[in-house]
Enzyme design. Structure first.
Site, PDB file in Angstrom:
ATOM      1  N   HIS A  68      54.667  52.965 166.240  1.00 35.12           N
ATOM      2  CA  HIS A  68      56.025  52.504 166.263  1.00 35.12           C
ATOM      3  C   HIS A  68      56.679  52.037 167.273  1.00 35.12           C
ATOM      4  CE1 HIS A  68      55.597  53.976 162.010  1.00 35.12           C
ATOM      5  NE2 HIS A  68      56.241  53.509 161.559  1.00 35.12           N
ATOM      6  N   SER A  85      59.488  44.765 161.760  1.00 31.68           N
ATOM      7  CA  SER A  85      60.493  45.548 162.702  1.00 31.68           C
ATOM      8  C   SER A  85      61.482  44.963 163.316  1.00 31.68           C
ATOM      9  CB  SER A  85      59.408  46.265 163.936  1.00 31.68           C
ATOM     10  OG  SER A  85      58.669  47.064 163.519  1.00 31.68           O
ATOM     11  N   GLN A  89      65.158  46.281 162.940  1.00 34.12           N
ATOM     12  CA  GLN A  89      66.094  46.501 164.069  1.00 34.12           C
ATOM     13  C   GLN A  89      67.264  45.993 164.136  1.00 34.12           C
ATOM     14  OE1 GLN A  89      64.650  47.917 167.575  1.00 34.12           O
ATOM     15  NE2 GLN A  89      62.656  48.331 167.181  1.00 34.12           N
ATOM     16  N   PHE A 120      60.651  58.175 168.861  1.00 33.06           N
ATOM     17  CA  PHE A 120      61.871  58.500 168.050  1.00 33.06           C
ATOM     18  C   PHE A 120      61.721  57.610 166.719  1.00 33.06           C
ATOM     19  CE2 PHE A 120      66.196  57.762 165.954  1.00 33.06           C
ATOM     20  CZ  PHE A 120      66.319  59.258 165.720  1.00 33.06           C
TER      21      PHE A 120
HETATM   22  N1  GUN Z   1      61.097  52.972 165.134  1.00 35.09           N
HETATM   23  C1  GUN Z   1      61.992  53.622 164.754  1.00 35.09           C
HETATM   24  N2  GUN Z   1      62.603  53.482 163.652  1.00 35.09           N
HETATM   25  C2  GUN Z   1      61.818  52.673 163.194  1.00 35.09           C
HETATM   26  C3  GUN Z   1      61.963  51.799 161.950  1.00 35.09           C
HETATM   27  O1  GUN Z   1      62.913  51.622 161.123  1.00 35.09           O
HETATM   28  N3  GUN Z   1      61.103  50.597 161.980  1.00 35.09           N
HETATM   29  C4  GUN Z   1      60.336  50.427 163.050  1.00 35.09           C
HETATM   30  N4  GUN Z   1      59.320  49.411 162.870  1.00 35.09           N
HETATM   31  N5  GUN Z   1      60.067  51.083 164.293  1.00 35.09           N
HETATM   32  C5  GUN Z   1      60.924  52.123 164.244  1.00 35.09           C
END
Ligand code: GUN
Length: 171
Positions: A68, A85, A89, A120
């Protein structure tokens, strides 16, 4: 949009290709879940995918967590995120941060990674920016095993929302 019936009819490579982005950079989860079809509905499919993830060894789970991207991290600033992602975000407002907020994310991302050894993870689509920052601060001092377990739980939520995006709504 996909139907459960059409997913259940796919061979292993096609099934993996169709669903392979539910878990970040980890299509092995779909590949290993395919033999357990037919899936009755989205909840059943999601549960089986999560069972595959849960049954994997700790090393593969750690790899999954590490796949991630950081929230508001370097990859996001370079527009180098996966499509999923990028959307996640943006939904939390992380693509519209002030300089001060960006610096705070960087500080917390760095501190979290240094202490826990993995990034995280929180389901960004279910949390606003302020809730994410508060969770980063609060979870930073948690025991590593708790954070590892929390990360897997958040990854399950991320996968469920991504699956909902792909599937036709049941009529
Ligand atoms: N890294 C931390 N939270 C997230 C998320 O919700 N999506 C993605 N792709 N990466 C993360």
């Amino acid at each position: 949009m996909l139907s459960l019936a059409s997913l259940n009819a796919l061979d292993r490579p096609a099934f993996t290709a169709a669903l392979g982005h539910l878990f970040e950079h980890s299509p092995w989860i779909e590949e290993e879940t395919w033999p357990r079809r037919p899936f009755l509905d989205a909840t059943h499919l999601h549960a089986e995918l999560c069972a595959t993830m849960r049954a994997a060894g700790r090393a593969r789970q750690l790899e999954l967590i590490r796949a991630h991207p950081d929230l508001a991290g370097r990859l996001a600033r370079q527009n180098a995120l996966t499509a999923e992602s990028t959307r996640e975000q943006a939904s939390a407002g992380l693509d519209r941060l002030t300089e001060a907020e960006l610096a705070e994310f960087q500080r917390l991302n760095t501190a979290y990674l240094a202490r826990l050894g993995f990034p995280f993870i929180i389901c960004a689509r279910l949390n606003a920016k302020s809730a994410i920052l508060a969770a980063m601060q609060a979870r930073l001092s948690n025991p590593p095993d708790l954070e590892f377990a929390t990360a897997l739980g958040e990854i399950e939520k991320i996968a469920r929302l991504r699956l909902n995006d792909l599937l036709e709504k049941p009529t």
